[in-house]
Design an enzyme around this catalytic site. Structure first.
Site, PDB file in Angstrom:
ATOM      1  N   GLY A 249      63.775  29.728  36.771  1.00  0.00           N
ATOM      2  CA  GLY A 249      62.237  29.996  35.942  1.00  0.00           C
ATOM      3  C   GLY A 249      62.190  29.306  34.616  1.00  0.00           C
ATOM      4  N   GLU A 291      69.454  30.237  39.560  1.00  0.00           N
ATOM      5  CA  GLU A 291      68.999  29.297  40.417  1.00  0.00           C
ATOM      6  C   GLU A 291      67.774  28.391  39.837  1.00  0.00           C
ATOM      7  OE1 GLU A 291      68.848  32.418  44.236  1.00  0.00           O
ATOM      8  OE2 GLU A 291      66.925  32.333  42.849  1.00  0.00           O
ATOM      9  N   ARG A 294      63.121  23.523  38.783  1.00  0.00           N
ATOM     10  CA  ARG A 294      62.424  22.746  37.776  1.00  0.00           C
ATOM     11  C   ARG A 294      63.011  22.030  36.698  1.00  0.00           C
ATOM     12  NH1 ARG A 294      56.816  23.832  37.387  1.00  0.00           N
ATOM     13  NH2 ARG A 294      57.180  25.916  37.798  1.00  0.00           N
ATOM     14  N   CYS A 362      39.389  12.661  48.936  1.00  0.00           N
ATOM     15  CA  CYS A 362      37.821  12.880  49.227  1.00  0.00           C
ATOM     16  C   CYS A 362      37.725  14.291  48.655  1.00  0.00           C
ATOM     17  CB  CYS A 362      37.650  12.841  50.419  1.00  0.00           C
ATOM     18  SG  CYS A 362      36.059  11.933  50.371  1.00  0.00           S
TER      19      CYS A 362
END
Ligand code: LLP
Length: 435
Positions: A249, A291, A294, A362
């Site tokens: 995190g 863990e 990011r 689109c």
């Protein structure tokens, strides 16, 4: 020259570089859209976590959360860095096996693990299963009994801490699909089942409070809550954990607004908080497992796009459109995530205007960046979006039947294709004829 706080250089041609290579050369060689990673940066991030624990003399395991970016090459880098690995699905586990990741260093997560997933994990003797719910306890104990095997497990709990982040990615609060609730007695009931089961070795607790978090208070508060429970279980059941897994995190810089802490600060504050409680409880220091996902890969990756059409709506907005968008980076559309970018072939030119960067899907919501200051541009210029290394490739889709971009790794000033660009043949690979 560092560009907009991002750790990238601009060369004498005014082109953005990554890992010492010219991004324009990379765009020409591999085409766009293109994900490019600076592998040295990935290694540096991983080592910061690992080394900080070493310096502090604290036993730890740093597991790369592979959901952030899972490819064979990435998992090989994680293996080389002696990281552990967090996988959440058969697909991520399969990728790890293909990367020959040592299975005893793999941890399995998931709030709805299937019999197949649990069986695959047990058959490959993976290091740890993070048990999430009562249904899983049933499945797991049944499979272990059938196979006459034992498993190391952690129990995932939800501490009820609200992390300061976007609602969609807040997983540690009380109303969560993940883990056993500490407040309402479910965690204690699960603990009793797991702790007394002969085929299960309950190594400790796991919790993950959220993602893209910029302060350490939430983590410290979480350890307070965990240790409240552990103090209770020590007294009632004489239980002391050998492992505490505090999840991931840690926040990264997407734009200049983000002020990430150095990663060693998280480690130091967490260790301090755990040590405080350990000495109060007078128990042995558990191993600390983290863990990060990011924070290992996010800032190390950029995406290169070619600019195509441009549209000016006087008094309203100017658009530039690129050859990718929400199919290779869903985060702006899904989380209103903000990104920063430069025109990679004009990286040293003064900015003159603001544009909105639109993707080519689109869908009106397919906008990557709002109000990006840029210099004068032309169709054919290359846009480099920063900090796309996490949850970009791994969340890519085939909407509008776009092919997923290629991935290139840069290390020692050499470029290496590690995921080839999909072909249209790949896109229709599983389609079957109806005539
Ligand atoms: N551990 C567990 C149990 C997790 O659920 C997660 C992320 C991590 C570790 C890694 O968190 P990180 O260090 O990467 O923040 N798709 C969202 C992020 C979802 C995070 C899910 N869990 C996004 O693009 O922001």
């Amino acid at each position: 020259m560092l560009i907009n706080h991002h750790p990238f250089q601009v060369n004498q041609h005014g082109h953005l570089e990554i890992g010492g290579l010219d991004t324009i050369m990379l765009a020409e060689k591999y085409g766009t859209p293109l994900y490019v990673y600076d592998v040295a940066m990935i290694r540096k991030n991983a080592r910061t976590f690992v080394h900080t624990f070493k310096e502090l003399g604290v036993k730890a395991k740093v597991a790369y959360a592979s959901k952030a970016f899972s490819t064979i090459a990435m998992l090989q880098v994680a293996k080389q860095e002696n990281l552990y690995l967090d996988v959440v699905s058969e697909g991520e586990l399969y990728t790890a096996l293909k990367a020959e990741f040592p299975t005893d260093r793999i941890h399995l997560h998931g709030n709805n693990k299937s019999i197949e997933e649990l069986t695959m994990a047990i058959d490959h003797n993976i290091g740890c299963i993070v048990v999430d719910n009562f249904h899983e306890i049933d499945l797991l104990t049944r499979i272990l009994q059938e196979k006459n095997k034992k498993a190391d497990v952690l129990m995932r709990v939800t501490p009820g801490v609200e992390s300061h982040t976007h609602d969609y990615i807040m997983t540690g609060n009380e109303d969560s699909k993940f883990g056993f609730n500490l407040q309402n007695g479910q965690a204690e009931a699960a603990f009793k089942q797991l702790n007394q089961h002969e085929a299960i070795h309950l190594k400790g607790l796991h919790c993950h409070i959220g993602s893209q978090i910029f302060e350490t208070e939430g983590f410290v508060r979480t350890t307070d809550i965990l240790f409240n429970t552990l103090a209770d279980w020590k007294e009632k059941y004489d239980y002391t954990p050998s492992v505490l897994n505090l999840g991931g995190g840690y926040g990264i810089r997407y734009t200049a607004e983000d002020k990430p802490l150095p990663y060693d600060t998280y480690v130091k504050d967490l260790v301090k908080a755990v040590e405080h409680h350990v000495s109060k409880l007078n128990i042995a220091m558990p191993e600390i497992w983290l863990e990060p996902g990011r924070s290992i890969v996010g800032e190390a990756g950029i995406t290169l796009y070619t600019i195509g059409s441009m549209k000016e709506i006087p008094g309203v907005r100017n658009y530039i459109s690129v050859d990718g968008g929400m199919t290779d980076n869903i985060r702006p559309a899904l989380y209103q995530a903000k990104y920063d970018a430069v025109i990679a072939n004009r990286a040293n030119k003064p900015v003159t205007r603001e544009v909105t960067v639109a993707g080519k899907a689109c869908e009106s919501g397919d906008q990557l960046i709002k109000d990006l200051p840029i210099p004068e541009v032309e169709s054919g210029d290359i846009l480099a979006v920063f900090s796309t290394g996490a949850y970009g490739y791994s969340m890519a889709s085939h909407y509008n039947r776009f092919t997923n971009p290629a991935v290139v790794f840069i290390e020692d000033k050499k470029d290496k294709l590690v995921v080839r660009r999909e072909t249209y043949e790949d896109v229709v690979r599983n389609d079957l004829s109806y005539e």
